[in-house]
Design a protein around this motif. Structure first.
Motif, mmCIF file in Angstrom:
data_model
loop_
_atom_site.group_PDB
_atom_site.id
_atom_site.type_symbol
_atom_site.label_atom_id
_atom_site.label_comp_id
_atom_site.label_asym_id
_atom_site.label_seq_id
_atom_site.Cartn_x
_atom_site.Cartn_y
_atom_site.Cartn_z
ATOM 1 N N ASN A 132 25.271 63.584 17.450
ATOM 2 C CA ASN A 132 26.482 63.456 16.647
ATOM 3 C C ASN A 132 27.171 62.115 16.918
ATOM 4 O O ASN A 132 28.105 62.034 17.712
ATOM 5 N N PRO A 133 26.711 61.031 16.269
ATOM 6 C CA PRO A 133 27.408 59.749 16.393
ATOM 7 C C PRO A 133 28.681 59.753 15.548
ATOM 8 O O PRO A 133 28.665 60.164 14.392
ATOM 9 N N MET A 134 29.783 59.320 16.145
ATOM 10 C CA MET A 134 31.070 59.326 15.455
ATOM 11 C C MET A 134 31.658 57.921 15.416
ATOM 12 O O MET A 134 31.661 57.205 16.419
ATOM 13 N N VAL A 135 32.144 57.531 14.257
ATOM 14 C CA VAL A 135 32.795 56.235 14.080
ATOM 15 C C VAL A 135 34.155 56.256 14.776
ATOM 16 O O VAL A 135 34.845 57.274 14.775
ATOM 17 N N THR A 136 34.550 55.139 15.384
ATOM 18 C CA THR A 136 35.901 55.010 15.941
ATOM 19 C C THR A 136 36.519 53.693 15.492
ATOM 20 O O THR A 136 35.827 52.694 15.336
ATOM 21 N N GLY A 137 37.832 53.711 15.280
ATOM 22 C CA GLY A 137 38.549 52.482 14.931
ATOM 23 C C GLY A 137 39.384 52.638 13.682
ATOM 24 O O GLY A 137 39.084 53.463 12.817
ATOM 25 N N ASN A 138 40.439 51.858 13.580
ATOM 26 C CA ASN A 138 41.305 51.913 12.408
ATOM 27 C C ASN A 138 40.668 51.144 11.257
ATOM 28 O O ASN A 138 40.316 49.975 11.391
ATOM 29 N N LEU A 139 40.515 51.815 10.129
ATOM 30 C CA LEU A 139 39.899 51.197 8.951
ATOM 31 C C LEU A 139 40.970 50.545 8.100
ATOM 32 O O LEU A 139 41.995 51.175 7.797
ATOM 33 N N PHE A 140 40.732 49.296 7.678
ATOM 34 C CA PHE A 140 41.718 48.527 6.916
ATOM 35 C C PHE A 140 43.010 48.493 7.730
ATOM 36 O O PHE A 140 43.014 48.124 8.881
ATOM 37 N N SER A 141 44.107 48.912 7.177
ATOM 38 C CA SER A 141 45.363 48.812 7.918
ATOM 39 C C SER A 141 46.062 50.145 8.105
ATOM 40 O O SER A 141 47.129 50.190 8.727
ATOM 41 N N ASP A 142 45.467 51.229 7.593
ATOM 42 C CA ASP A 142 46.236 52.469 7.631
ATOM 43 C C ASP A 142 45.428 53.733 7.869
ATOM 44 O O ASP A 142 45.982 54.826 7.871
ATOM 45 N N MET A 143 44.123 53.644 8.097
ATOM 46 C CA MET A 143 43.301 54.843 8.226
ATOM 47 C C MET A 143 42.740 54.961 9.637
ATOM 48 O O MET A 143 42.059 54.059 10.125
ATOM 49 N N ILE A 144 43.007 56.091 10.294
ATOM 50 C CA ILE A 144 42.462 56.372 11.613
ATOM 51 C C ILE A 144 41.090 57.018 11.454
ATOM 52 O O ILE A 144 40.909 57.938 10.664
ATOM 53 N N TYR A 151 47.978 48.444 22.679
ATOM 54 C CA TYR A 151 46.756 49.238 22.609
ATOM 55 C C TYR A 151 46.351 49.564 21.176
ATOM 56 O O TYR A 151 45.374 50.285 20.966
ATOM 57 N N GLU A 152 47.064 49.042 20.188
ATOM 58 C CA GLU A 152 46.728 49.324 18.792
ATOM 59 C C GLU A 152 45.277 48.941 18.500
ATOM 60 O O GLU A 152 44.851 47.822 18.766
ATOM 61 N N ASN A 153 44.529 49.896 17.975
ATOM 62 C CA ASN A 153 43.123 49.721 17.594
ATOM 63 C C ASN A 153 42.197 49.416 18.774
ATOM 64 O O ASN A 153 41.065 48.965 18.578
ATOM 65 N N GLN A 154 42.619 49.711 20.003
ATOM 66 C CA GLN A 154 41.771 49.452 21.164
ATOM 67 C C GLN A 154 40.895 50.673 21.480
ATOM 68 O O GLN A 154 40.897 51.209 22.579
ATOM 69 N N TYR A 155 40.144 51.107 20.465
ATOM 70 C CA TYR A 155 39.202 52.200 20.651
ATOM 71 C C TYR A 155 37.991 51.703 21.444
ATOM 72 O O TYR A 155 37.803 50.501 21.626
ATOM 73 N N VAL A 156 37.166 52.631 21.864
ATOM 74 C CA VAL A 156 36.000 52.280 22.674
ATOM 75 C C VAL A 156 34.767 52.131 21.782
ATOM 76 O O VAL A 156 34.457 53.012 20.983
ATOM 77 N N ASP A 157 34.078 50.998 21.917
ATOM 78 C CA ASP A 157 32.742 50.834 21.337
ATOM 79 C C ASP A 157 31.743 51.199 22.420
ATOM 80 O O ASP A 157 31.795 50.639 23.518
ATOM 81 N N THR A 158 30.839 52.112 22.163
ATOM 82 C CA THR A 158 29.974 52.576 23.234
ATOM 83 C C THR A 158 28.606 52.981 22.715
ATOM 84 O O THR A 158 28.418 53.213 21.533
#
Length: 287
Positions: free
Chosen positions: A179-191, A272-279
């Protein structure tokens, strides 16, 4: 769009000598070598050496996962069947057909895109074809460290356990779920957030891994004690560690995690805005 997508993942599959599963939105594609089509639709960067262009076969657009073999060839494409309201109303996507979601040789791979892996009709159909490895590419448009809605007290990761973890109780033949899941804010308003996992069906020959750090954030072992058929082999780190070792209640832990999720969110103005983990997660398994 299709040329860029197809050539990128075909080349990567060859470079890495790996099977690559990747998804995108798009129509059914036909290839044209008609000079008039090439002149009208061709890429100026390729002029005058372009010999083909890709054209949509119909106006229907699908949420599709494409599978590339290690030699770079496209060996399968599978459409999402259970669409969300955003996919139907906002994006106007067309659902795929259940009967076209066939198991993929040579390793009996099967695809259940995101929400599809939560539905018994999809799981039963794939299981009936002796699927061994279910791949669930996911795009969770929700805050991960939060309740599923403002009207619900259900923790988002707890709700997610009913998909990639609980699917083993609903099937007989599937041995692994990826189950690979995308992380990060898309454009300027989508989590878009979550934690990728690799999971295995338990059997009498497998010693279960009873480890708290193999759980989604904000959960304890008692949250999954009723899901008896699975164990998680690999789990992606979230942007903040779950303070399980602290002397906190589960609710207090979840509140701390939620506060950090708010800082990750679009327009939070936090450092920390948009500081999700790439892994990357991985595990060696025997089929």
């Amino acid at each position: 769009m299709w040329r860029a997508f197809n050539e990128t993942f075909s080349s990567l599959a060859q470079l890495l000598n790996a099977t690559i599963v990747s998804g995108t939105f798009g129509p059914r594609i036909i290839k044209s070598t008609d000079p008039e089509d090439i002149q009208f639709y061709g890429d100026p960067d390729l002029y005058p050496n372009q010999t083909e262009v890709y054209l949509p076969l119909t106006k229907d657009i699908y949420n599709t996962v494409h599978v590339y073999a290690p030699n770079g060839s496209l060996i399968a494409s599978r459409d999402k069947y259970h669409l969300t309201s955003e996919e139907t109303e906002l994006l106007q996507l067309t659902p795929g057909k259940l009967e076209e979601n066939r198991v993929i040789e040579p390793n009996n791979l099967c695809i259940a895109i995101c929400l599809d892996a939560f539905f018994l009709d999809i799981l039963s159909y794939l299981d009936s074809q002796n699927c061994t490895i279910l791949i669930q590419p996911s795009y969770n448009v929700a805050m991960w460290a939060s309740n599923i809605s403002s009207e619900s007290s259900v923790w988002q990761p707890l709700d997610w356990t009913t998909g990639p973890l609980a699917l083993f109780e609903k099937t007989r033949n599937i041995q692994f779920s990826i189950n690979p899941m995308v992380t990060g804010n898309l454009f300027s308003d989508m989590i878009v957030d979550g934690q990728s996992t690799i999971n295995q069906r338990l059997s009498s020959r497998i010693r279960p891994l009873k480890r708290q750090d193999y759980l989604y954030i904000g959960l304890d072992l008692d949250d999954v004690q009723d899901i008896s058929e699975f164990q998680t082999l690999a789990l992606a780190q979230w942007a903040q560690d779950d303070p399980r070792e602290a002397n906190l209640t589960k609710q207090e832990r979840q509140e701390l995690l939620h506060q950090y999720a708010l800082e990750l969110a679009p327009n939070s103005k936090s450092k920390y805005e948009n500081q999700y983990v790439d892994t990357i997660i991985w595990i060696d398994v025997t089929l």
